[in-house]
Design an enzyme around this catalytic site. Structure first.
Site, PDB file in Angstrom:
ATOM      1  N   SER A 241       0.791  -1.235   0.000  1.00  0.00           N
ATOM      2  CA  SER A 241       0.000   0.000   0.000  1.00  0.00           C
ATOM      3  C   SER A 241       0.825   1.287   0.000  1.00  0.00           C
ATOM      4  O   SER A 241       0.262   2.376  -0.138  1.00  0.00           O
ATOM      5  CB  SER A 241      -0.952   0.019   1.194  1.00  0.00           C
ATOM      6  OG  SER A 241      -2.084  -0.775   0.930  1.00  0.00           O
TER       7      SER A 241
ATOM      8  N   LYS B 209       0.291   3.922  -2.652  1.00  0.00           N
ATOM      9  CA  LYS B 209      -0.658   5.030  -2.582  1.00  0.00           C
ATOM     10  C   LYS B 209       0.029   6.395  -2.509  1.00  0.00           C
ATOM     11  O   LYS B 209      -0.594   7.413  -2.833  1.00  0.00           O
ATOM     12  CB  LYS B 209      -1.609   4.846  -1.400  1.00  0.00           C
ATOM     13  CG  LYS B 209      -2.536   3.642  -1.554  1.00  0.00           C
ATOM     14  CD  LYS B 209      -3.482   3.521  -0.378  1.00  0.00           C
ATOM     15  CE  LYS B 209      -4.461   2.369  -0.548  1.00  0.00           C
ATOM     16  NZ  LYS B 209      -3.847   1.050  -0.293  1.00  0.00           N
TER      17      LYS B 209
ATOM     18  N   SER C 234      -5.769   3.997   4.233  1.00  0.00           N
ATOM     19  CA  SER C 234      -5.312   3.060   3.205  1.00  0.00           C
ATOM     20  C   SER C 234      -6.500   2.494   2.433  1.00  0.00           C
ATOM     21  O   SER C 234      -6.668   1.287   2.279  1.00  0.00           O
ATOM     22  CB  SER C 234      -4.484   1.926   3.818  1.00  0.00           C
ATOM     23  OG  SER C 234      -3.632   1.358   2.844  1.00  0.00           O
TER      24      SER C 234
END
Length: 492
Positions: free
Chosen positions: A128, A131, A325
């Site tokens: 993640s 991102k 997230s």
């Protein structure tokens, strides 16, 4: 999360690093302070997202005055040395729990000078942490104030209403939506009824043709589409495809961001819209909006706009994506990058557009290869040094719109996905680390900024993608100890 990882990816060959040509100054600290690096205690999530209904403002007025969490960095603080950083980090990088490959980059934010690298230029599975790239590229491509429209137009037959998805994942059905301040279908329905006058809606057509390609990225683990952290990615959805918003709100408040998701989010949203218009839900079908015809008087002709609502501005959506997230928001933002760069609004088009914007920003585009924007795909590769360069670029003042990404970064021991971390052995990092987390089975990552004991601001990225099959909390804590070592030392 996810099934056991596949065999470890092959070691990438050596790559020649392009040094980011940036001269940083003390202005960086001012930029970071404005967007939340030298910040006060984060308030309720609703406050971060925008305007609240009037009946909540009274309760919020009773909130105590905020207290300091992150101290401002001192641009005059003693500079760490590469030797000092190496001495602090290397004893921790060999922790067995982190696996056989730990790639890391540490940069002095004020000068832009690299302080430590180990596999820093090697593309690594980022989870993640991807991102951060999504945030910077959408802010560069669309700008922080852009809002995503959801439109309703007249269909080809009398009483037909076509709802045209524009890619807003935060769209709500009504004021009880998951994302405070989001655009709402009940507002859109009210506009439609007014525009139609005496004509009764009889049919709802869902136009999600803005998006193309598969609704799930082929590189996702098999459980992701059904496990609550991912969903089908469609141009029309409500509450990021959540089917039980009250329950999702309760779970989210306890740090569980998984949720029940609609299998066909576009049709689920269309049925909610139909109910608001008094149309039977069995009269909801997929289709395309007709081209707008010249007005001839009387009822709106085919293709005539009947109403429009607009999303939260992108700066707020970026905050949501990073702090919680949020995978579905991330995939929607990547499609906005694709649309801004005339690419198909698909996984492939979004990834290609993000790669292109990375190159436009002068970052080492040969050190990134994306399959999705959320980091759920194991096919993603990003180098730690690209991430540290990206963080420095976002904060140096040359592209002020990019600094928005810092506002959503979780604070160690306090907020977002770092709220329950940085205790015990990593306690030195609490309140002085602000970073994006990343976790897949066998993959753990952390990237952001940390203030040293002497007050120096450093950018860091630590990526490890060969973690042994253990309780995921153990490698996370090992990563926290690595970054906490930077917080605890002057590294000179």
């Amino acid at each position: 999360m996810g099934a056991p990882p596949p065999a470890a990816p092959p070691e990438p060959g050596p790559r020649r690093r392009r040094v980011l040509p940036i001269a940083l100054a003390a202005a960086l600290v001012l930029v970071l302070a404005l967007v939340g690096v030298a910040v006060v205690r984060p308030g309720p999530v609703a406050d971060w997202l925008g305007d609240e209904p009037a009946d909540r403002k009274t309760a919020q007025a009773a909130e105590p005055a905020p207290v300091a969490v992150l101290a401002g960095a001192d641009p005059n603080a003693p500079r760490p040395t590469p030797e000092g950083v190496r001495a602090a980090l290397e004893p921790l990088l060999g922790q067995e729990i982190l696996g056989s490959r730990v790639n890391i980059s540490v940069v002095d934010v004020d000068t832009g000078d690299p302080l430590y690298t180990r596999g820093g230029d090697d593309p690594t599975v980022p989870a993640s942490v991807t991102k951060l790239v999504t945030a910077v590229t959408v802010l560069a491509a669309r700008g922080p104030t852009y809002r995503i429209p959801t439109r309703a137009v007249a269909g080809a037959s009398p009483g037909e209403v076509v709802i045209v998805g524009g890619g807003d994942p935060t769209l709500a059905v009504d004021k009880q939506g998951f994302y405070p301040g989001a655009a709402r279908l009940d507002d859109l329905a009210a506009q439609v009824r007014k525009a139609l006058g005496g004509t009764k809606p009889t049919k709802v057509t869902v136009d999600g043709s803005l998006y193309s390609g598969p609704v799930h990225e082929p590189g996702w683990d098999p459980d992701i589409p059904t496990g609550g952290y991912g969903s089908a990615i469609t141009a029309l959805m409500t509450d990021a495809a959540r089917t039980d918003v009250p329950r999702a709100k309760r779970d989210d408040a306890n740090g569980n961001h998984a949720a029940q998701r609609a299998r066909e989010p576009d049709l689920a949203a269309g049925r909610s819209f139909a109910r608001l218009l008094g149309v039977p839900t069995d009269a909801v079908k997929r289709g395309k909006a007709p081209a707008a015809a010249d007005a001839t008087g009387g009822a709106p002709g085919p293709g005539a706009e009947l109403g429009k609502v607009e999303s939260l501005p992108l700066n707020r959506m970026v905050d949501v994506m990073i702090s919680d997230s949020d995978n579905i928001v991330a995939e929607a933002l990547a499609r906005q990058v694709a649309l801004a760069r005339n690419q198909p609004a698909s996984f492939e088009g979004g990834a290609a557009a993000m790669d292109a914007v990375v190159a436009e920003l002068g970052l080492p585009a040969d050190e990134i290869d994306l399959a999705d924007a959320s980091g759920l795909s194991r096919d993603n590769r990003i180098s730690p040094s690209l991430l540290t360069d990206l963080i420095v670029l976002a904060g140096n003042g040359s592209r002020p719109e990019l600094a928005v990404m810092f506002g959503g970064l979780p604070v160690a021991g306090w907020s977002g996905t770092l709220a329950d971390r940085y205790d015990t052995a990593a306690k030195a990092g609490a309140g002085v680390v602000r970073a994006k987390t990343g976790t897949l089975t066998g993959v753990h990552a952390l990237a952001g900024v940390v203030t040293t004991a002497d007050g120096r601001l450093l950018s860091f990225a630590v990526l490890t993608d060969r973690v042994p099959p253990v309780d995921s909390d153990l490698p996370r804590r090992a990563l926290d100890r690595v970054v906490a070592a930077l917080a605890a030392c002057g590294c000179r």
